[in-house]
Enzyme design. Structure first.
Site, PDB file in Angstrom:
ATOM      1  N   VAL A  91       0.838  -1.209   0.000  1.00  8.10           N
ATOM      2  CA  VAL A  91       0.000   0.000   0.000  1.00  8.10           C
ATOM      3  C   VAL A  91       0.873   1.259   0.000  1.00  8.10           C
ATOM      4  O   VAL A  91       0.353   2.363   0.047  1.00  8.10           O
ATOM      5  CB  VAL A  91      -0.966  -0.009   1.206  1.00  8.10           C
ATOM      6  CG1 VAL A  91      -1.953  -1.155   1.091  1.00  8.10           C
ATOM      7  CG2 VAL A  91      -0.220  -0.065   2.531  1.00  8.10           C
ATOM      8  N   HIS A 107      -4.198  -4.326  -3.021  1.00 11.30           N
ATOM      9  CA  HIS A 107      -4.625  -4.146  -1.626  1.00 11.30           C
ATOM     10  C   HIS A 107      -4.836  -2.675  -1.278  1.00 11.30           C
ATOM     11  O   HIS A 107      -4.877  -2.304  -0.096  1.00 11.30           O
ATOM     12  CB  HIS A 107      -3.602  -4.767  -0.658  1.00 11.30           C
ATOM     13  CG  HIS A 107      -3.535  -6.250  -0.735  1.00 11.30           C
ATOM     14  ND1 HIS A 107      -2.496  -6.970  -0.212  1.00 11.30           N
ATOM     15  CD2 HIS A 107      -4.364  -7.159  -1.294  1.00 11.30           C
ATOM     16  CE1 HIS A 107      -2.693  -8.270  -0.437  1.00 11.30           C
ATOM     17  NE2 HIS A 107      -3.812  -8.402  -1.100  1.00 11.30           N
ATOM     18  N   ALA A 218      16.314  -8.213  -2.192  1.00  7.44           N
ATOM     19  CA  ALA A 218      15.716  -7.740  -3.445  1.00  7.44           C
ATOM     20  C   ALA A 218      16.627  -6.770  -4.187  1.00  7.44           C
ATOM     21  O   ALA A 218      16.714  -6.801  -5.415  1.00  7.44           O
ATOM     22  CB  ALA A 218      14.366  -7.077  -3.156  1.00  7.44           C
TER      23      ALA A 218
HETATM   24  N1  APR Z   1      14.468  -8.837  -0.092  1.00  7.97           N
HETATM   25  C1  APR Z   1      13.641  -9.816  -0.591  1.00  7.97           C
HETATM   26  N2  APR Z   1      12.674 -10.441   0.143  1.00  7.97           N
HETATM   27  C2  APR Z   1      12.577 -10.063   1.436  1.00  7.97           C
HETATM   28  C3  APR Z   1      13.414  -9.079   2.029  1.00  7.97           C
HETATM   29  C4  APR Z   1      14.394  -8.460   1.193  1.00  7.97           C
HETATM   30  N3  APR Z   1      15.218  -7.530   1.658  1.00  7.97           N
HETATM   31  N4  APR Z   1      13.075  -8.945   3.344  1.00  7.97           N
HETATM   32  C5  APR Z   1      12.067  -9.831   3.561  1.00  7.97           C
HETATM   33  N5  APR Z   1      11.774 -10.504   2.417  1.00  7.97           N
HETATM   34  C6  APR Z   1      10.739 -11.529   2.198  1.00  7.97           C
HETATM   35  C7  APR Z   1      10.495 -12.412   3.409  1.00  7.97           C
HETATM   36  O1  APR Z   1      11.353 -13.533   3.388  1.00  7.97           O
HETATM   37  C8  APR Z   1       9.031 -12.810   3.213  1.00  7.97           C
HETATM   38  O2  APR Z   1       8.945 -13.985   2.411  1.00  7.97           O
HETATM   39  O3  APR Z   1       9.531 -10.847   1.969  1.00  7.97           O
HETATM   40  C9  APR Z   1       8.448 -11.630   2.435  1.00  7.97           C
HETATM   41  C10 APR Z   1       7.514 -10.728   3.245  1.00  7.97           C
HETATM   42  O4  APR Z   1       6.391 -11.467   3.597  1.00  7.97           O
HETATM   43  P1  APR Z   1       5.181 -10.816   4.428  1.00  7.97           P
HETATM   44  O5  APR Z   1       5.719 -10.039   5.547  1.00  7.97           O
HETATM   45  O6  APR Z   1       4.232 -11.932   4.712  1.00  7.97           O
HETATM   46  O7  APR Z   1       4.537  -9.758   3.408  1.00  7.97           O
HETATM   47  P2  APR Z   1       3.581 -10.019   2.163  1.00  7.97           P
HETATM   48  O8  APR Z   1       3.813 -11.345   1.552  1.00  7.97           O
HETATM   49  O9  APR Z   1       3.690  -8.846   1.288  1.00  7.97           O
HETATM   50  O10 APR Z   1       2.131  -9.999   2.871  1.00  7.97           O
HETATM   51  C11 APR Z   1       0.998 -10.151   2.059  1.00  7.97           C
HETATM   52  O11 APR Z   1      -0.444  -9.750   3.930  1.00  7.97           O
HETATM   53  O12 APR Z   1      -0.457  -8.582   5.855  1.00  7.97           O
HETATM   54  C12 APR Z   1      -1.054  -8.682   4.639  1.00  7.97           C
HETATM   55  O13 APR Z   1      -2.123  -7.094   3.246  1.00  7.97           O
HETATM   56  C13 APR Z   1      -0.885  -7.423   3.813  1.00  7.97           C
HETATM   57  O14 APR Z   1      -0.159  -7.156   1.536  1.00  7.97           O
HETATM   58  C14 APR Z   1       0.088  -7.846   2.735  1.00  7.97           C
HETATM   59  C15 APR Z   1      -0.156  -9.333   2.611  1.00  7.97           C
END
Ligand code: APR
Length: 234
Positions: A91, A107, A218
């Site tokens: 977001v 979202h 990333a």
């Molecule tokens: N580079 C690449 N990947 C990364 C990094 C990084 N620097 N730091 C963390 N990650 C990865 C983690 O290993 C994890 O797999 O990013 C992922 C983040 O996962 P979540 O915190 O679960 O976030 P996300 O998948 O976007 O959540 C989905 O859930 O809470 C709701 O609506 C919210 O849009 C969100 C949705």
């Protein structure tokens, strides 16, 4: 050589810009109960608490910058000869600030407000509260962040599913694969015959559905992958 690419991003792509993810050990949901701040029920129970949460997140994003991964995706969109659609679960506004244009916030966006009375959306920069009047209908007491909460339907799903059905490369970046429908996109793309690639710090919940994966931050793995793709482009 792919001609149509769909990219899904999650909180991990913004982590190195200084925005917390949700489910990592020091993530947002380790500190805040999602039921209280990211559900319609939580908003009905205590709108001031929900507004305070999104006011904090909205302010926080203004103090950070897009990183090399956001910039690489914007470059891919402008330099790639075929279609590139970027679907983000985030977001925040970092993809736009990096220059991405063909972008869907499935979202929602916290720099946008939604009026529960007139249904209009408005750009929103500062603090929001129940006292905030709607810029469209001037009504008071109906404003909420234009964010899709748990139990609500994500935005532009028809457009996303049409793109998944027609893409030949699906790229998933920085998402844990815990939340549907986004977590199911890899299987939709796969069944449409697309090559599926995961770029993430670690294997996600859906890792088994990807043809290929590169694990690492990333800001390292995304520019490298984009560079390779563009070098092979005609
Ligand atoms: N580079 C690449 N990947 C990364 C990094 C990084 N620097 N730091 C963390 N990650 C990865 C983690 O290993 C994890 O797999 O990013 C992922 C983040 O996962 P979540 O915190 O679960 O976030 P996300 O998948 O976007 O959540 C989905 O859930 O809470 C709701 O609506 C919210 O849009 C969100 C949705």
């Amino acid at each position: 050589m792919p001609s149509s690419i769909v990219i899904l991003t999650g909180a991990g792509i913004s982590a190195e810009s200084g925005i917390s993810t949700f489910r990592d050990p020091d993530g947002i949901w380790a500190k805040v109960d999602y039921r209280e701040v990211a559900t319609p029920q939580g908003f009905a129970a205590d709108p001031a608490r929900v507004h305070a949460f999104y006011n904090w997140r909205r302010k926080n994003v203004l103090s950070v910058e897009p990183n090399a991964a956001h910039l690489a995706l914007a470059r891919l969109e402008s330099a790639f000869p075929g279609d590139v659609l970027l679907v983000t679960q985030n977001v925040d506004s970092l993809h736009e600030r990096a220059g991405s244009r063909n972008l869907i916030h499935m979202h929602g966006q916290h720099d946008q407000a939604l009026c529960n009375a007139c249904g209009k959306r408005s750009a929103w920069a500062g603090e929001m509260s129940l006292e905030s009047p709607c810029p469209a209908c001037r009504g008071v007491g109906h404003m909420r962040p234009d964010v899709v909460w748990f139990g609500e339907t994500p935005y532009q799903m028809e457009r996303i599913q049409a793109a998944l059905a027609g893409c030949d490369l699906f790229l998933s970046i920085g998402t844990s694969g815990n939340v549907y429908p986004a977590a199911g996109f890899v299987r939709e793309a796969r069944s449409a015959g697309a090559r599926t690639v995961e770029l993430n710090l670690e294997p996600s919940q859906g890792a088994g559905y990807f043809d290929e994966a590169e694990h690492g931050p990333a800001t390292r793995v995304v520019p490298r992958f984009v560079e390779r793709l563009l070098q092979r482009a005609p």
